[in-house]
Design a protein around this motif. Structure first.
Motif, PDB file in Angstrom:
ATOM      1  N   PRO A 258       0.587  -1.540   0.033  1.00  0.00           N
ATOM      2  CA  PRO A 258      -0.357   0.206  -0.107  1.00  0.00           C
ATOM      3  C   PRO A 258       0.826   1.324  -0.227  1.00  0.00           C
ATOM      4  N   THR A 259       2.157   1.259   0.388  1.00  0.00           N
ATOM      5  CA  THR A 259       2.430   2.801   0.631  1.00  0.00           C
ATOM      6  C   THR A 259       4.061   2.794  -0.471  1.00  0.00           C
ATOM      7  N   LYS A 260       4.399   3.657  -0.444  1.00  0.00           N
ATOM      8  CA  LYS A 260       5.792   3.790  -1.335  1.00  0.00           C
ATOM      9  C   LYS A 260       6.600   3.386  -0.462  1.00  0.00           C
ATOM     10  N   ARG A 261       7.008   3.984   0.038  1.00  0.00           N
ATOM     11  CA  ARG A 261       7.936   3.604   1.586  1.00  0.00           C
ATOM     12  C   ARG A 261       8.069   2.165   1.581  1.00  0.00           C
ATOM     13  N   GLU A 262       7.075   0.928   1.848  1.00  0.00           N
ATOM     14  CA  GLU A 262       6.473  -0.603   1.640  1.00  0.00           C
ATOM     15  C   GLU A 262       7.498  -0.542   0.844  1.00  0.00           C
ATOM     16  N   ARG A 263       7.395   0.273  -0.288  1.00  0.00           N
ATOM     17  CA  ARG A 263       7.582  -0.990  -1.824  1.00  0.00           C
ATOM     18  C   ARG A 263       9.277  -0.303  -1.924  1.00  0.00           C
ATOM     19  N   ILE A 264       9.822   0.330  -1.263  1.00  0.00           N
ATOM     20  CA  ILE A 264      11.224   0.866  -1.319  1.00  0.00           C
ATOM     21  C   ILE A 264      11.797  -0.442  -1.019  1.00  0.00           C
ATOM     22  N   ILE A 265      11.545  -0.111   1.099  1.00  0.00           N
ATOM     23  CA  ILE A 265      11.987  -1.296   0.996  1.00  0.00           C
ATOM     24  C   ILE A 265      12.021  -2.692   0.765  1.00  0.00           C
ATOM     25  N   ALA A 266      10.557  -2.583   0.766  1.00  0.00           N
ATOM     26  CA  ALA A 266      10.162  -4.428  -0.884  1.00  0.00           C
ATOM     27  C   ALA A 266      12.072  -5.006  -1.614  1.00  0.00           C
ATOM     28  N   THR A 267      11.536  -3.799  -2.708  1.00  0.00           N
ATOM     29  CA  THR A 267      12.270  -3.767  -3.369  1.00  0.00           C
ATOM     30  C   THR A 267      14.197  -4.094  -2.674  1.00  0.00           C
ATOM     31  N   ILE A 268      14.352  -3.199  -1.940  1.00  0.00           N
ATOM     32  CA  ILE A 268      15.739  -3.444  -1.607  1.00  0.00           C
ATOM     33  C   ILE A 268      16.320  -4.716  -1.004  1.00  0.00           C
TER      34      ILE A 268
END
Lengths: 483, 212
Positions: A258-268
């Motif tokens: 749901p959030t951009k923050r989660e998407r970035i952490i998951a991508t890393i």
């Protein structure tokens, strides 16, 4: 009194709706009442659409919305949801009788066992052991790879293709492109078909079965508390598990977060610490029979996963996310579902990845031809030596730039030649697991996260994976570990 | 020790000034030379800080109790005895000194633990109010305080975050729906209608349940 209040509020909603309907002039393809309801519920897209179509009269509509909102304490979307629920209850109440069952159904009892942490953890370990280790690791990466690799390619296809090319292509250079040490056919296609395909396919079969039973949401609720510590929620478990199959595909699936923050952490984390099935398969077979080596590798990667997740959740701005998820009933997996899912995923994987293997082979051939390849191998030998690895490993690492699993597969050849000790093998496996994502994943990172973030993530990973290799080697030496 | 009416008035004014309105210590000025000040100093209810009056721990508690009695008295006069509003204050000023613990509690219960005086100021909470709230808490409780397999109906949703409300609505968590908590740890799992959902503590504590 309650009844009366309800009727009045109902009227205010209805009156507002009628007013809005009268004010709406444009054609929206759906009823004006539906548009009115969406406006009342605060749908921003519809609001800007109506604003652009209605022009002048939008001011009047806004006035009606403001009045309606002022009548209620709670947001109108909530009031409307309540109203709908009342209507649903009214309809269902007259048509359905619930007979409370005294006993929990069998599938519900299985579900309770899965979501209870005491019984759920052993179940998770069983699934990992049989689904991942036994089925993907031993069967997929062992039995099937051996058969295709040795019996089909090395004994039949390679000699046959080499003979043909030797006969029809007179130039040594061009021959190298197709059937040389790094040839498109002898290396690229062989890796793709003999090594990667069986591993990925068996993983996707296992994943589809697990997915079809409804186990994943249950895993999500079990793991939510741990994932909260690294800035994610249990919801992220789905891209993470899928990442064990293919990180590129999983990076695309991070869109569901749901959030951009989660998407970035998951991508890393996907790029860094989640090994894809191709890597996993090769690494499991590399470390086969080396229990302690496997443990150190798993421990190091898990530690990096948690540490980097924790740090990025500290650094990245934004609120801690909240977790909610529907838990569907447990079902027997359906064969047709499993086959269709596996087929579409393998197909996606192959169209995405196969060209990448060919491209990598061509690039390596070009690099060799121009001397760039050997220069880079020489360059890489320094960090490789600092990590206590033999020079030959730098070739595998260079391959890793193109595909991580390609690199892992390269190690496989070195191990076969008996050039790696237990320690070296573990270090190489750790570094290659953490190593730069394959080209496909790099491109996906850039596509999903934008140029800056994508490039920053890759640069960080390159630096970080080598550093971890150095640290592990140092620790082996200081502690006198021999694996 | 019984305080004189004047001393009680001073404590009350001080409490409103320093605690309720948070205006800091009160100037001595008007009350200078008043024997009640000496009385309060001797009884260790207040202390002098230069030209200003400050509470001791004991005095602060006493001040709060006096304010509570005064406002309860006001409520009693308006709600039960129906005395005209402009008369309420002067009458209750005298009455409050007679209201001591025991009677005070009875009146509070009689009035149904009122939260505010007729002028809209908060009535400091007494022990009896806390007890009555706990009883209500046993009837309505946030989902995260339920035991596993406890069942009830959604009474209301309490959250300031519209996104959270949106999520709960999407799950069909709406007042009147029957809800059963299945599991508390590691996540809250509940059954609502024909569906099961898992939520974290943040969402669970926004759902208030009227226990069956």
């Amino acid at each position: 009194m309650h009844e009366e209040r309800c009727n009045i509020s109902y009227d205010i909603l209805e009156i507002s709706l009628e007013k809005i309907e009268a004010l709406l002039k444009g054609d929206y393809g759906i009823s004006k009442r539906a548009i009115g309801l969406l406006l009342l519920q605060g749908d921003e897209k519809v609001a800007s659409l109506v604003e652009s179509r209605e022009g002048e009269s939008y001011g009047g509509i806004k006035e009606v919305l403001k009045e309606a909102r002022a009548h209620y304490h709670e947001p109108l979307s909530y009031i409307i949801a309540l109203r709908r629920q009342e209507e649903v209850n009214r309809i269902v109440g007259g048509a359905l009788v619930h007979q409370p069952k005294s006993d929990l159904p069998f599938r519900e009892r299985i579900s309770r066992i899965m979501i209870n942490p005491i019984t759920g953890l052993p179940i998770l370990l069983l699934i990992l052991y049989y689904g991942l280790y036994k089925f993907v690791g031993e069967f997929g990466a062992g039995t099937v790879v051996d058969f295709i690799e040795t019996d089909i390619f090395e004994k039949n296809i390679n000699p046959w293709i080499t003979r043909i090319f030797s006969a029809i292509v007179p130039w040594e250079l061009l021959k190298g492109l197709f059937v040389g040490e790094y040839g498109v056919i002898t290396l690229g296609i062989r890796y793709a078909v003999a090594l990667i395909l069986p591993i990925v396919t068996t993983f996707f079969i296992a994943f589809a079965i697990i997915e079809d039973t409804g186990y994943l949401p249950r895993l999500a609720l079990l793991i939510d508390r741990v994932f909260k510590k690294i800035g994610l929620t249990g919801r992220a478990v789905i891209p993470m598990v899928l990442g064990l199959g293919c990180d590129t595909m999983a990076t695309m699936v991070t869109r569901t977060l749901p959030t951009k923050r989660e998407r970035i952490i998951a991508t890393i984390l996907l790029a860094l610490a989640i090994p894809c099935s191709a890597q996993l398969g090769v690494i499991l077979s590399l470390l086969e029979g080396n229990f302690w080596g496997l443990l150190v590798w798993g421990g190091a990667v898990a530690l990096v996963f948690l540490l980097i997740g924790f740090l990025s959740s500290m650094i990245l701005p934004g609120d801690a996310p909240s977790f909610y998820m529907e838990i569907p009933p447990i079902r027997m997996p359906k064969l047709s579902n499993v086959l269709v899912k596996t087929y579409t995923r393998v197909q996606w994987y192959f169209t995405e990845v196969f060209p990448m293997f060919i491209l990598a082979s061509v690039l390596i051939w070009l690099g060799q031809l121009s001397g760039l390849f050997s220069m880079m191998v020489k360059l890489l030998e320094h960090p490789i030596r600092w990590m206590g690895l033999p020079n030959e490993a730098s070739v595998a690492f260079l391959f890793g730039f193109f595909r991580r699993d390609y690199g892992a597969a390269g190690l496989y050849d070195i191990k076969k030649a008996g050039l790696l000790s237990g320690n070296q093998l573990v270090i190489a496996c750790v570094v290659l697991t953490l190593f730069l994502p394959c080209i496909a994943q790099f491109l996906m990172n850039v596509k999903e996260r934008g140029w800056k973030t994508g490039a920053a993530i890759s640069a960080f990973i390159l630096f970080f994976s080598f550093s971890v290799g150095l640290v592990v080697n140092l620790m082996f030496n200081v502690l006198g570990v021999r694996l | 020790m019984e305080l004189s009416d004047m001393a009680e008035e001073i404590l009350e004014t001080m409490w409103v000034h320093t605690v309720e309105e948070e205006k800091g210590h009160m100037e001595l000025s008007v009350a200078r030379g008043e024997p009640a000040i000496d009385e309060l100093l001797k009884a260790d209810y207040i202390k002098l800080a230069g030209e200003k009056l400050a509470f001791t721990e004991k005095g602060r508690g006493e001040g709060r109790a006096i304010v509570r009695r005064h406002r309860l008295a006001e409520r009693l006069f308006t709600d039960i005895l129906d005395i005209k509003k402009n008369l309420v204050h002067p009458v209750s000023c005298r009455f409050e000194h007679l209201l001591h613990e025991g009677i005070e509690e009875n009146i509070c219960i009689l009035l149904g633990h009122p939260r505010t005086c007729p002028h809209g100021r908060a009535i400091p909470e007494g022990e009896c109010c806390r007890k009555s709230r706990e009883v209500i808490d046993k009837i309505i409780s946030p989902l995260d305080k339920l035991k596993a397999n406890q069942k009830g109906r959604v009474a209301y949703i309490h959250t300031k975050d519209p996104k959270r409300l949106q999520k709960l609505m999407a799950m069909g968590v709406l007042p009147g729906m029957t809800i059963t908590l299945i599991q508390r740890f590691p996540s809250y799992v509940f059954q609502i209608g024909q569906s099961q959902f898992a939520v974290d503590k943040d969402l669970a504590e926004a759902i208030f349940i009227r226990l069956a």
